[in-house]
Design a protein around this motif. Structure first.
Motif, PDB file in Angstrom:
ATOM      1  N   GLY A 174      89.405 -65.293  33.722  1.00 55.83           N
ATOM      2  CA  GLY A 174      90.398 -65.767  34.680  1.00 55.83           C
ATOM      3  C   GLY A 174      91.708 -66.203  34.063  1.00 55.83           C
ATOM      4  O   GLY A 174      92.463 -66.966  34.683  1.00 55.83           O
ATOM      5  N   THR A 192      94.091 -64.475  36.760  1.00 50.12           N
ATOM      6  CA  THR A 192      93.582 -63.135  37.094  1.00 50.12           C
ATOM      7  C   THR A 192      92.117 -63.144  37.516  1.00 50.12           C
ATOM      8  O   THR A 192      91.472 -62.103  37.500  1.00 50.12           O
ATOM      9  N   GLU A 197      90.503 -63.406  40.442  1.00 54.69           N
ATOM     10  CA  GLU A 197      90.148 -62.527  41.558  1.00 54.69           C
ATOM     11  C   GLU A 197      90.232 -61.064  41.160  1.00 54.69           C
ATOM     12  O   GLU A 197      89.425 -60.235  41.598  1.00 54.69           O
ATOM     13  N   MET A 198      91.193 -60.720  40.312  1.00 53.60           N
ATOM     14  CA  MET A 198      91.307 -59.342  39.839  1.00 53.60           C
ATOM     15  C   MET A 198      90.080 -58.949  39.018  1.00 53.60           C
ATOM     16  O   MET A 198      89.522 -57.859  39.175  1.00 53.60           O
ATOM     17  N   GLN A 199      89.638 -59.854  38.152  1.00 53.76           N
ATOM     18  CA  GLN A 199      88.466 -59.568  37.329  1.00 53.76           C
ATOM     19  C   GLN A 199      87.193 -59.480  38.164  1.00 53.76           C
ATOM     20  O   GLN A 199      86.304 -58.686  37.866  1.00 53.76           O
ATOM     21  N   ARG A 241      86.780 -58.220  40.978  1.00 58.65           N
ATOM     22  CA  ARG A 241      86.655 -56.944  41.694  1.00 58.65           C
ATOM     23  C   ARG A 241      85.829 -55.921  40.919  1.00 58.65           C
ATOM     24  O   ARG A 241      85.354 -54.942  41.488  1.00 58.65           O
ATOM     25  N   SER A 242      85.660 -56.147  39.602  1.00 56.55           N
ATOM     26  CA  SER A 242      84.886 -55.183  38.805  1.00 56.55           C
ATOM     27  C   SER A 242      83.382 -55.410  38.906  1.00 56.55           C
ATOM     28  O   SER A 242      82.591 -54.586  38.456  1.00 56.55           O
ATOM     29  N   GLU A 276      85.900 -72.385  39.594  1.00 53.41           N
ATOM     30  CA  GLU A 276      85.902 -70.990  39.154  1.00 53.41           C
ATOM     31  C   GLU A 276      84.478 -70.461  38.987  1.00 53.41           C
ATOM     32  O   GLU A 276      84.176 -69.322  39.359  1.00 53.41           O
ATOM     33  N   GLN A 316      78.905 -59.051  46.179  1.00 53.08           N
ATOM     34  CA  GLN A 316      79.162 -57.685  45.745  1.00 53.08           C
ATOM     35  C   GLN A 316      77.920 -56.990  45.197  1.00 53.08           C
ATOM     36  O   GLN A 316      78.006 -55.905  44.624  1.00 53.08           O
TER      37      GLN A 316
END
Length: 286
Positions: free
Chosen positions: A169, A173, A175-177, A179-180, A198, A209
C-alpha cells in the motif's frame, strides 16, 4: 451442538458479527482464553469477560448447548490434549517490574509467547502451508509493526517460489494492489490489536474476490480472523511498552520451513539457483 472445540470456534467466528455486545464480549473471551475457561468457574469467566454469568448461559444455549457446563466440557477436553502451561514462576518473572530484571523478564515473556503460540497454533501451521501450496498466487500483507513479519515471510518464500507478492500500500496504492487478488489465490494477513484498517481491508478484499485467507493474529475474533480459512494465533505478552512479535516471527519462519518441505526437490533447486545468483551478483560481502 458442535461436537469439538474447533467446530465451536468456527461457529462462533461465523456468528460473531450478529451477536449482541454482551455475547460478543463473552464469545471473545471463550476463544481468546480457552485454558482459563477449562479451569475456572462460570463466575470467574464472566468476571474476565466483563459480562453477567447469565449471559454465558444464554450464549451457551444460543450456540446449541443445553447450558454452560456442556459448553465448558469442550474446553476441558481440549486442555487434556495440550501440554502443561508454563510455571507460575515464569509468569511472575514476566510481571516483575525492576529495571535490573528487565532482560530476564523479557526473555521469560518471549519463552512464554513461543510456548503458548506453539501449543495454540503449532498443529495448524501444516494445514496453512498446504493451503498456500495449492494457491496459484500468494499475497502477503502486514502493516506498521507487522510489516517486518510479512516481509520476512515474503523474503523466505520468494527464495523458492516466484508467485508471491507483498501487499504494502505504499504511496496510497493499496486499492490498486488489491485488484490483483483473485479466485484461486491465497492471502496472508498479519495484524494484532489495535488492528490496522489496512489489514482489515486486505482481508475483506481477499474474501470478496474469492481468495483463501490465512490470518496471523492475536484473537480468534479479530476482524481479519472472522472469515479466515486458517487462523494462526500468537501470544505477544511483554514487560516492555510494546507487544512482543517474537512468536509472530516464529510462525512466519515455521510456515516457510513447512512450505519448502512440501515443495520438495523442485523448491530446493530454486533455492539453490537463488542463492547462487545472489552471490554472483555481489549481494553479499566477499
Amino acid at each position: 451442538m458442535p461436537p469439538t472445540f474447533d467446530e465451536l470456534a468456527a461457529l462462533i467466528r461465523a456468528r460473531f458479527p450478529d451477536f449482541s455486545p454482551q455475547f460478543q464480549a463473552g464469545a471473545a473471551y471463550l476463544l481468546n482464553f480457552p485454558d482459563e475457561v477449562a479451569v475456572s468457574s462460570m463466575r470467574k469467566v464472566a468476571q474476565g469477560a466483563k459480562v453477567q454469568p447469565a449471559a454465558l448461559v444464554r450464549l451457551s444455549q444460543t450456540l446449541g448447548f443445553p447450558g454452560w457446563n456442556e459448553l465448558r466440557e469442550l474446553f476441558v477436553a481440549r486442555l487434556r490434549t495440550r501440554p502443561e502451561p508454563l510455571s507460575s514462576k515464569a509468569r511472575a518473572l514476566v510481571k516483575g517490574g525492576s529495571r535490573e530484571a528487565l532482560a530476564t523478564n523479557m526473555g521469560a515473556a518471549q519463552q512464554h509467547n513461543l510456548a503458548a503460540t506453539l501449543a495454540q497454533s503449532g498443529g495448524r501451521i501444516p494445514d496453512a502451508a498446504r493451503l498456500l501450496k495449492k494457491a496459484s498466487h500468494v499475497h502477503i500483507a502486514g502493516f506498521r509493526s507487522c510489516y517486518p513479519i510479512a516481509f520476512s515471510l515474503l523474503y523466505g518464500y520468494r527464495l523458492f517460489r516466484s508467485t508471491v507478492s507483498l501487499v504494502s500500500g505504499e504511496a496510497g496504492t493499496l486499492e490498486m494492489q488489491l485488484r490483483s487478488i483473485a479466485k484461486g489465490h491465497a492471502t496472508v494477513v498479519v495484524s494484532f490489536a489495535p488492528y490496522s484498517r489496512e489489514a482489515a481491508r486486505v482481508a475483506e478484499a481477499a474474501k470478496e474476490q474469492g481468495s483463501r485467507l490465512i490470518a496471523i493474529t492475536d484473537s480468534a475474533v479479530a476482524p481479519i480472523a472472522l472469515n479466515a480459512d486458517q487462523v494462526l494465533l500468537f501470544s505477544h505478552e511483554s514487560p516492555s511498552f510494546f507487544p512482543s512479535l517474537v512468536a509472530a516471527s516464529a510462525i512466519a519462519e515455521s510456515l516457510v520451513a513447512h512450505l519448502l518441505a512440501l515443495e520438495g526437490e523442485d523448491a530446493v533447486r530454486q533455492l539453490s539457483d537463488a542463492e547462487k545468483a545472489l552471490h554472483e551478483k555481489g549481494s553479499y560481502v566477499g
